[in-house]
Each structure stands twice: as structure tokens, then as C-alpha cells.
Design a protein around this motif. Structure first.
Motif, mmCIF file in Angstrom:
data_model
loop_
_atom_site.group_PDB
_atom_site.id
_atom_site.type_symbol
_atom_site.label_atom_id
_atom_site.label_comp_id
_atom_site.label_asym_id
_atom_site.label_seq_id
_atom_site.Cartn_x
_atom_site.Cartn_y
_atom_site.Cartn_z
ATOM 1 N N ASP A 288 0.819 -1.219 0.000
ATOM 2 C CA ASP A 288 0.000 0.000 0.000
ATOM 3 C C ASP A 288 0.856 1.275 0.000
ATOM 4 O OD1 ASP A 288 -2.255 -1.633 0.078
ATOM 5 O OD2 ASP A 288 -2.290 -1.655 2.266
ATOM 6 N N ASP A 338 -2.890 -10.212 1.496
ATOM 7 C CA ASP A 338 -2.904 -9.353 2.678
ATOM 8 C C ASP A 338 -1.926 -9.788 3.765
ATOM 9 O OD1 ASP A 338 -4.939 -7.724 1.576
ATOM 10 O OD2 ASP A 338 -6.460 -9.164 2.234
ATOM 11 N N ASP A 361 0.637 -10.142 9.252
ATOM 12 C CA ASP A 361 -0.611 -9.481 8.922
ATOM 13 C C ASP A 361 -0.313 -8.092 8.359
ATOM 14 O OD1 ASP A 361 -3.061 -8.231 8.795
ATOM 15 O OD2 ASP A 361 -3.566 -8.513 10.919
ATOM 16 N N SER A 363 -2.133 -5.702 7.406
ATOM 17 C CA SER A 363 -2.948 -4.559 7.853
ATOM 18 C C SER A 363 -2.215 -3.753 8.938
ATOM 19 C CB SER A 363 -4.292 -5.049 8.389
ATOM 20 O OG SER A 363 -4.133 -5.778 9.606
#
Length: 369
Positions: A288, A338, A361, A363
Motif C-alpha cells: 500500500d 494481505d 498481517d 494490515s
């Protein structure tokens, strides 16, 4: 006869003492002669991984076989892993190659595997044309490219310039135009329709700062501006249409903090904020818009790190994330489904393949941990 018995008692006692203190010897000495002595006496300290729980990280199914210095890319949601070494065959003696101090021979592999993050299973694919380690690996237009690398003899004694293309649809390899400069452990990235290859270890162990670019539309290589800091075993990633090169090894240091970014439109390099944790022989992925570096080591100083470091190009700023469960260098890393995946690598400085796979993870990257 009595003198002979006393002689054997002395030898047996000496070996016993050495065996009891083998771990101390392994830490205190590391010259080629002493390495050979420890190996002959069976005192070489085993490379045992140290694993601790870490937030966001979890254990995954192991690689089918131990690997060190393999590489990974992601295509259509699957992770492709290529090359690497299976085990070390010989090291610790002086090299007869000019510029290469130590002779190191490993058992490389020609393996190409596909890992499905959904099923967490590995699949063997058509092998590479040659057995290689320390390759550079990228994707472009639905295909995988393996560039350069080292053969079974490491540290610049067996360096390659070949480039191959793997087409998952055709399930096969084809030759591509070779690089002008042979190199392994180099940094590479695709921006637009151009592949950039920077640094690496060249013939006779020379550490390179040269940069070469391959235009996929014309099929030609050309020289670009040299990287200011010549290095190999660096982490690298493409973010914000720039090729970032992180840390790595120089002739003087196995773990540096220097970060440099290549701007292709201007054909120039600029300095970026240095690594908080210096390292060589580590990997980077993009999540991201952030670059995340994973692991690393210094062979000279004998340490390995599990550091996971987040770089934000927009702010030129770093943040430390939870470290890997198992410290490693020479691993392959990828971002898919992810999660950040870390495959194989050595839990100790120098050479030791492992089958360890862990994932993080992703995120937590934007959240800062």
C-alpha cells in the motif's frame, strides 16, 4: 609403551576439552584455518533457529526443502520462488580467484515453485535452465524474469549475465538478451517497460555500482547513471516510480544504513533517510505504498536480525514494525493475500539453509504495528 599410552591419553583429553568448549571456540575464532580445524574435529557449532512470538506474525507450512538465497515475486496472487542453495558443500580455504579471498562452494538448485497463499501449498514448476542462487527476479506484463545470479561457487568466482523469461501460460522458459555485466546479489526493479539492475557482486568479487537498463519494447540493454554507493546483497523495491536500494554490503562493511533512490526520468540517484537497523542480505516488499524491509545480517560481525522496518516514501521516514518470529537473512519475501511472507533463509550468519516460512498481517503496516 607407557609413553605411547600417555600420548593417547593426552590426545583424548584434548579432544574432550575441545568438544566441551566447542561452542566457545566457534564464537571466538573464525579464521579459515580454525574453521577447518573445528570442522575436522566435528566442533562446528550447529545453526539452530531461535523463535519467539511476535505480534502479527504466525508460523506457516515449511518449504518442501531447505533453501538459502532464493528469491520470490508475486503474479496473479501467487508467489513464485526461484533458485537458491540447498546446502553448503565447502568453505574455509583460500581462493585462487583474484579478488576472491575465500573459496565457497554450495549446492544450488534450478527449482521454480509456486505457492498459493489460499491453500498454503507449494507446486513444482518447470525448472530454470541452470542451477543458480542470488538471482534477481521481477515481473512484467504477466511474465517472470530471472536475471544474473551466482553458480555453485560463490563470491564472484562464478557470476552470470543471463536473463530468462518464464511464461506461466506457456509453462516454459526462453532465453532473453543477456546483461552487459555479469552480476549476482544485485538490486532490480521494473518501472514502466524498463527493467533496471543496479550493483551486485561482479567477476573476481568486485562490488558494483553500475546500473544497466533493459527496454522490453526494443529488447536492448543500455547503461544508466551509476549508483553512488557500490554494494551487493542489498534490499530493493520499486515505489513511487523509483527504484529504492536499501543497505547491503560494501567491500568494507557487511551491513550499511545507506538508502538511495533512482529517478529514471532524470537518470539520477538521490539519498533517502538511512535504515534505522543496518543490514545486508535482506529483502523488501511494497505494501500500500510503504516499503517494508525484512531481516538481514552482518557476516563479518556474526549477527542476524529479524527487524521489520517500514519506509514511507512520501515522508522519507522510517518506523519499526514487530520483528519476525525467527531471525534470518538470505530469505525470500513477498506480499500476497494481505500478508507478508518470509521463505527460508539462514537463521545464522554466513551459511545455513532453512525451510522456515512465516507470515505477517499486512494490515499492521499502515497502522504502524
Amino acid at each position: 609403551m607407557k609413553a605411547l599410552r600417555e600420548h593417547w591419553r593426552f590426545l583424548i583429553g584434548t579432544v574432550a576439552v575441545l568438544c566441551l568448549s566447542g561452542a566457545v571456540i566457534a564464537v571466538a575464532t573464525d579464521t579459515p584455518a580454525e574453521i577447518r580445524l573445528r570442522t575436522t574435529l566435528g566442533l562446528e557449532a550447529p545453526c539452530l533457529p531461535t523463535t519467539e512470538d511476535s505480534p502479527g506474525w504466525r508460523e506457516e507450512p515449511s518449504l518442501p526443502a531447505p533453501r538459502d538465497e532464493n528469491r520470490a515475486v508475486v503474479l496473479d496472487g501467487k508467489v513464485y520462488l526461484a533458485g537458491g542453495t540447498e546446502k553448503l558443500l565447502e568453505y574455509g580455504k583460500p581462493s585462487d580467484v583474484p579478488g576472491v579471498k575465500e573459496y565457497v562452494r554450495a549446492q544450488s538448485v534450478d527449482e521454480l515453485m509456486r505457492f498459493d497463499p489460499a491453500t498454503r501449498r507449494f507446486e513444482q514448476l518447470a525448472p530454470m535452465p541452470e542451477r543458480l542462487n542470488h538471482v534477481s527476479m521481477v515481473t512484467h506484463d504477466g511474465r517472470i524474469y530471472v536475471v544474473g545470479g551466482l553458480g555453485d561457487v560463490l563470491f564472484g568466482a562464478d557470476v552470470r549475465r543471463e536473463m530468462w523469461e518464464y511464461d506461466p501460460a506457456a509453462v516454459g522458459w526462453r532465453d532473453m538478451p543477456a546483461m552487459p555485466t555479469a552480476r549476482g546479489a544485485a538490486s532490480a526493479g521494473v518501472i514502466g517497460d524498463t527493467l533496471y539492475v543496479a550493483g551486485g557482486v561482479g567477476e573476481n568479487g568486485r562490488v558494483l555500482g553500475t546500473v544497466e537498463a533493459f527496454d522490453f519494447t526494443t529488447g536492448r540493454w543500455e547503461r544508466r547513471a551509476d549508483m553512488p554507493t557500490a554494494r551487493e546483497h542489498a534490499a530493493y523495491a520499486v515505489a513511487d516510480d523509483r527504484l529504492y536500494v536499501f543497505g547491503g554490503r560494501t567491500p568494507a562493511n557487511d551491513a550499511i544504513t545507506v538508502v538511495e533512490a533512482y529517478e529514471p526520468e532524470a537518470d539520477r540517484w538521490r539519498r533517502a533517510a538511512p535504515l534505522p537497523q543496518r543490514a545486508g542480505s535482506f529483502e523488501a516488499v511494497v505494501v500500500d505504498g510503504y516499503v517494508v524491509t525484512v531481516g538481514g545480517d552482518s557476516d563479518i560481525e556474526g549477527w542476524v536480525t529479524g527487524a521489520v522496518q517500514r519506509y514511507e516514501p512520501a515522508r522519507d521516514a522510517w518506523l519499526q514494525l514487530p520483528p519476525m518470529r525467527t531471525k534470518r537473512h538470505g530469505l525470500a519475501a513477498a506480499y500476497a493475500a494481505d500478508r507478508i511472507w518470509a521463505f527460508g533463509g539462514s537463521p545464522c550468519a554466513r551459511f545455513a539453509a532453512s525451510g522456515i516460512v512465516e507470515s505477517f498481517d499486512a494490515s499492521r503496516v499502515a497502522a504502524g504495528g
